[in-house]
Write a protein that holds these residues in place. Sequence first.
Motif: not given
Lengths: 737, 257
Positions: B62-86
Amino acid sequence: MIATLLAVEGETREVFEDINLFGKVVFYVLSFIATALFLWGSWQRITKYRRGRPAGRIRRPAAAPSSNGSAPTVADTVPSNGQPSKLHTVGTIAANSTVAKRDRSMGIAHFFIFWGFITLFIGTVILTIDEDIVKIATRQFGEERSFFKGVFYAIYSLVLDTMGFAALIALVYMAARRGLFHLPQLDYRRAEEPAGGYDRRQYQLGDQLFIGLLGLVLVTGFLHEGFRIRASGFPDFEIWSPVGWLIAKGVSGAGVTLAGSDTIRTVIWWVHAVLALSFVAYIPYSKAMHMLTDAANLVTHDPTTSRRLPAPDPAAGHLGYQTVEDFTWKELLDFDACTKCGRCHVVCPAAAAGAPLSPRDLILDLRQWASTSSGNVTLLDSERRPEPTGPLVTDGTLAGDVIRADTLWSCTTCMACVAACPVGIEHVPTIVELRRSLVEAGTMEPSLQDALQNIAQKGNSFGKSARQRAKWTKGLDFTITDARKEPVRYLWFVGDFASFDDRLQSLSQTFAQILHGAGVDFGILYDGERNAGNDVRRVGEEGLFEMLVEQNMEQLTAAEFDEIVTTDPHTLNTLRNEYPGFGLDKPVKHYTEVLADLIEAGELDVGALGSTATYHDPCYLARYNELTEAPRRVLRAIGCDVVEMPRNRDNTFCCGAGGGRIWMDDSGLTERPSENRIREAAELDVEMFVVACPKDFTMYTDAAKTTGHDASLRVVDVIELVAEALDRQPALGAAEI
Amino acid sequence: MRIAVLLKQVPDLVEEFEIDDAGTDIDREFLTFLLNEFDNQALEEALLIKDATGATVDVVALDDPEVDQALYTAIAKGADRAIKLTGANGDGWLSTHARAAVYAGWLTGESYDLVLTGVQAADDLDGQLAPMLGALLDVPHVSVVVGVEAADGTARIRQEFAGGAISELDVSLPAVVGVQAAGAEPRYAAIAKIRQAQQEGNVDEVAVDPPAAASGLTIRRMYPPEKSDRAEMLSGSEADVADRIIALLRERGLVQG
């Protein structure tokens, strides 16, 4: 003397005397083959260096304004200072001074072998010029002329005989040193034992072949000279070849006839010729290549690369090194420059502590791997293993399989290896590049990962809230200026350990009180400061380093100040040497420099402590930044009798915490470097072990306890001693009463 | 195989917490936020499955505070896609009940074989998210999981019990799993890779409706633990303190003699 010299006018010896036309042809064919082998081998090596990327050593690219608007990288903006001129380096090479550094007798022996063979080589070149150029050319225009005669010949003979003999004596010393002295630096056993075992007997055979070939070339040369003189019946002018003359006397005394000498001479001539030509051919395939690679490596050596690490190659598309092409040509040359002298091996704190790292092994492994994967042919210069591991890996990762991850993580980046290396190898930047590969792959121990994540999220390795950074200032009875709000003379960059470590916060408070008491105008960045990134960069986490630089530079640019001061040598190093590449243009001082100046200017009224102390040079001050005298000035000024440890100044011994090691597990070591160091200090009869680095304070207070020396040896920071000396000052006006 | 990992940001516990003026929530204004550590374990477990089977891993937040950082980190680790529910986060804290409803609403329209999330979070210590989600999606759920081996249509799951006992379960897919610990330490993402992901900016933002379902609970009062005066600090020399401890232990009958 001159009279006897003049008497030899016109006298000479025949080149190719007694060698018939067939012999001459054979000799020239052999010469051609030897030269061809030499050139082919050299070209093989050069081809390997050409696989490497540019190193910026021949001509440093000027700082170009960034065209795409992105932040300039360190590589393209650093000034080229700190590098000795090329002419100076040639002088260093000629004097063999890097070889003699810290090993005088070895340096002298090397000097005579070096100049002995250069002299003999020049002698051969002179002969060639006379025989194959001057004589042939003059013959075309009538009378054949030659300069290889008379006075010239006499001086030539004397010089070559003397230098050749000196080289021979030196070689005997070198052989004895290897064979009899059992020196730890010449022990080729690896720092880490590979699972399937290994065999380095080739290295020893290679050394013996090298010394043996050089020695035989000299011995057969002298023997030939002796038999020639005997065979020609002792002509007077041949006294100018004194070694040959003595041998001739010996030969004659042993009853060898004139005719016999003539035959033997011819045989020896051929032996000498074949040996000398073999040596030429053998050079690029063996340890002998160091004659060429080391001169090149020293001329292109940049002593500043450890203190100012090169940024990753933006064109590589990945971090760190994976293939031969990722190395710079200078690094590939570094590997071939290694003579296995072992000086790095014996000064390395990791190797001494039983960690699986030896700088020598690292360089030799990389050399074997790079040479094998470039198809270089080597002679008796390889390690063999029953399993294709380490340098024999052909299908595996460079950082991980060729060089083990725990080997790379063992480095404290103390730079002892770089400082000890006589041939200009730069181990530390190469290790950091390989660590960058490990970081990109995420191969690291959990405690390091935690530290890096803490730094990324909170700006400090302690995992404490970024807002708590200046909490230590709450214990002061005055308020430190917020340098973000008011201009100050000194901006004190406090650093992580001095800010957050419980034991070090009181030292920070004491330093603040000293500055405040002396009326120094200073301020700090409070919670705007982040870890400066020196060790983050040396761990290989370049992205995090860049992030920290951006965060800190934002604060530093907004603040107004004249100079930066820090208590942390690691912080000092990156601020002083690496931040200028990102726009910092202020001087950076260590606190001991500021204190020394304050005391000497009479701004700090200190009394005499009257104690005995030894001072431990932090690597990042002494070796990285040649900063050794300021702390000693302070100690002397406050009445400490400083007794030096055997390893001092740029030969200091690391505490084991640098390069990110402080965030890693050191329980696997046989003896921690800090304990080794405390034992060294305990040999001296001193009361105090003085440090000038926050990490040193924690490392050595621990080591003093674990070695049981904490009762007799007080680990103390310069800050505390200055504070004590301030308390010790005679009461004002007391003298008048 | 498609795996969704649900990520949530929680306040960094090293910060000093204060209660807001209303007295029903912590004051979030000056807090910093981090990825819930158990969600990080769930992500690692998903990436291990990906390494083993080639599954795709999508991270959802969800659109939690500073959540983008966590999503980009997940991509950097190998996640295929990041979805943010706003559009679902209100002004304050979103209860786990509401959070589960938002996730369920979105997941219903997707076809994931496995939904992994942390077994609990600093603000969900009772670990409700995974079971609620299982109920809302009407699929099986397992929590306190320490290992997932996924195959076609089924997964073998190791679940931890008190005392360290492990039970091995087979569960039919799709399923929701609350992960306690991954099979390996969560991997490190080099900052350069995270920054690269950030520059590429591949986070899909999907607008969702605010949660309608109410949990039926209202926070009446939030407060820091009240100090009791039962603690007695012992001071004095080591010998005095030792004597006092012995006396206390005897007084309370904890040691004999």
